[in-house]
Design an enzyme around this catalytic site. Structure first.
Site, PDB file in Angstrom:
ATOM      1  CG  ASP A   1      -2.028   1.025   1.139  1.00 26.00           C
ATOM      2  OD1 ASP A   1      -1.887   2.006   0.390  1.00 26.00           O
ATOM      3  OD2 ASP A   1      -3.054   0.853   1.835  1.00 26.00           O
TER       4      ASP A   1
ATOM      5  NE  ARG B   1      -4.550   3.147  -0.162  1.00 24.14           N
ATOM      6  CZ  ARG B   1      -5.656   2.524   0.197  1.00 24.14           C
ATOM      7  NH1 ARG B   1      -6.835   2.979  -0.208  1.00 24.14           N
ATOM      8  NH2 ARG B   1      -5.605   1.436   0.952  1.00 24.14           N
TER       9      ARG B   1
END
Length: 211
Positions: A143, A145
């Site tokens: 991930d 983000r």
């Protein structure tokens, strides 16, 4: 009629010391409510991010909120490989029912790896990899983000506390680190289908999502 508070948002100056510039606001009619759409520009990445608001979100009271990362395949093309489009629609419906809330639409496609790499990752998943293994095989973290972008956007909207609609504890922690109070985390449970069941199980087992 546009309220004075919305006019204030529309004419607000750029956000200082954040690298995020407020661009403009407009009315956005949807099937569920008439939202206000606010556009922001992130200088460091060259990306545009959006916020949808309904009602008076600047009272200081906890606001029903969703941080939604862009998923073109799920949000616009109705892909059944994930739960993103269904979560987006459910969140907007819940905000409309509440009569007040905010949804941040963050341009972080494919958990931050971008649209073209996401298609590569899907091809690896077609060959047997799960969603985490596919990202890692392409040289990315599971991930990528970054939720720091939320702080200046919510600051501009004068949102100080939220009731967060999310299955991802990392989002709540990121907002707390940004100085945004998370008073409640509300699950967004989407029905599984044969195409997304392994994806959802992987998010729970490897990314800590709670369903």
């Amino acid at each position: 009629m546009t309220s004075n508070k919305n006019k204030d948002l529309e004419t607000s100056a750029s956000i200082n010391n954040s690298g995020v510039e407020f661009i403009s606001s407009c009315v956005l009619p949807t099937p569920w409510a008439i939202f206000h759409l606010h556009a922001f520009f992130e200088a460091a990445t060259g990306k545009e991010h959006l916020a949808l608001t309904l009602g008076d979100v600047a009272t200081g009271a906890p606001v029903l909120a969703r941080l939604h990362s862009e998923c073109l395949t799920g949000d616009a093309l109705f892909s059944q490989r994930c739960d993103c489009g269904a979560q987006l629609e459910t969140a907007l419906k819940k905000i409309a029912h509440e009569g007040c809330g905010v949804l941040l639409y963050l341009r972080q496609e494919g958990r931050g790896i971008g649209l073209l790499n996401k298609v590569h990752a899907y091809r690896l998943q077609d060959a047997g990899a799960d969603t985490v293994e596919a990202n890692q095989a392409l040289g990315f973290a599971p991930d990528m983000r970054n939720y720091q972008i939320c702080q200046p956007m919510l600051q501009h909207l004068q949102v100080k506390a939220v009731k967060l609609m999310s299955n991802n504890p990392r989002k709540a922690a990121a907002l707390q680190e940004c100085g945004i109070q998370v008073t409640e985390q509300i699950p967004l449970i989407i029905k599984k289908n044969p195409h997304n069941e392994r994806y959802l199980l992987t998010k729970a087992a490897k990314l800590g999502h709670v369903f």
